[in-house]
Design an enzyme around this catalytic site. Sequence first.
Site, mmCIF file in Angstrom:
data_model
loop_
_atom_site.group_PDB
_atom_site.id
_atom_site.type_symbol
_atom_site.label_atom_id
_atom_site.label_comp_id
_atom_site.label_asym_id
_atom_site.label_seq_id
_atom_site.Cartn_x
_atom_site.Cartn_y
_atom_site.Cartn_z
ATOM 1 C CG ASN A 32 3.991 1.033 9.768
ATOM 2 O OD1 ASN A 32 3.288 0.564 8.873
ATOM 3 N ND2 ASN A 32 3.747 2.223 10.301
ATOM 4 C CG PHE B 272 -0.832 8.939 7.015
ATOM 5 C CD1 PHE B 272 -0.725 7.569 7.160
ATOM 6 C CD2 PHE B 272 0.108 9.752 7.634
ATOM 7 C CE1 PHE B 272 0.310 7.009 7.913
ATOM 8 C CE2 PHE B 272 1.140 9.211 8.392
ATOM 9 C CZ PHE B 272 1.245 7.836 8.526
ATOM 10 C CE LYS C 175 2.203 -0.204 13.039
ATOM 11 N NZ LYS C 175 0.840 -0.361 12.516
ATOM 12 C CG ASN D 104 -0.409 0.750 2.398
ATOM 13 O OD1 ASN D 104 -0.499 1.982 2.452
ATOM 14 N ND2 ASN D 104 0.159 0.021 3.357
ATOM 15 C CG ASN E 16 2.896 4.602 1.937
ATOM 16 O OD1 ASN E 16 3.692 4.293 1.067
ATOM 17 N ND2 ASN E 16 2.150 3.730 2.581
ATOM 18 C CB THR E 17 3.932 10.657 5.258
ATOM 19 O OG1 THR E 17 2.559 10.274 5.252
ATOM 20 C CG2 THR E 17 4.037 12.160 5.487
ATOM 21 C CB SER F 19 3.526 5.447 7.377
ATOM 22 O OG SER F 19 3.089 5.375 6.027
#
Length: 365
Positions: free
Chosen positions: A248, A120, A219, A116, A183-184, A181
């Site tokens: 994660n 967010f 996390k 993925n 993805n940021t 994450s």
Amino acid sequence: MYRFVFTQVLSRLDPEDAHRLTVRALRLLSVTPVLRRLVHRRLAPRDPALRVQAFGVHFPGPFGLAAGFDKEAGCVEALSALGFGHVEVGTITAHAQPGNARPRLFRLPANRAVINRMGFNNAGAGAAARLLGRTRGVPAIVGVNIGKTKVVPDSGAVDDYVTSAKELAPLADYLVVNVSSPNTPGLRDLQAVELLGPLLRAVKEVADGTPKRTPLLVKIAPDLADEDVDAVADLALELGLDGIIATNTTIGREPLTEAERPRDRAVRDERGGLSGRPLKARSLEVLRRLRARVGDRLVLVSVGGVEDVDDVWERLLAGATLVQGYTGLIYEGPLWAHRINRELSRRLRRHKVVDLRQIIGRTAG
């Protein structure tokens, strides 16, 4: 039955469209009182041996749903009714944001995995607070996972997290700072202890100031070097955090089988986080390292590659008090948590275990 539905229907849909349909169905269940209570009575964990206490919160079972599935905090009651001992919602950001461009969710069935790069996508802390503030029709333990708004510069990260914490910490059974994450842009840089320390101190001040004092966890990513895992563990102890969630998704692709490497555009692209079976070995390795570092002074929550009762059992023995899954729900369906709870109950009885604390950390070095 679910496998037939998955192979014949869901697998032919775009993964994100299938997820949206699932969420809508769960929201319908959440707002249908009679059906919701019937499902909860049938599927929720009830064996007293499964109950566990962590950071002052009583969980009906150790197995919960990881963040990423219920991004808007709209399905908590339905997911609890399906058997999850806790539901971690989010990741939620202070401000609403659409996330990254589609396509951004990819199944890898041969690997029992998902990639993925959602980014967010959520309606913001205010909208989530309104949903979480509603009276619940069935018992539910809710963790709230917060992250940085993408448009906020790194210099404003602390204030951004604090804004979310002020909205959501009073409504959460526990709060999670997500700095892991992929993805940021720049988010994982916040895992460096010199940046992470001030961030966690600021959020902890908010969490400590809620009427019941909201437990705070951080996390971390599986891609941290071992010495960085140790550094975060030491920082968590120093600051008096309640726990660490490990791990994660990973930016690595090495664990994937060759079957899906050549043809899948998500694998070729190499952006986004990989979850599911390929993450199993590293997630367990990080858990064992954390347990060796902190012992039972912190609550450890293990997530990554958890597919069945064997995985849950192994994580508990290695020192996790709570275990989470997500990708397995995609491949196993709505009865997944119930099956794990039922099989875990049978295993506890077989080993004459009457209190889950008897096995937590048993194989830890």
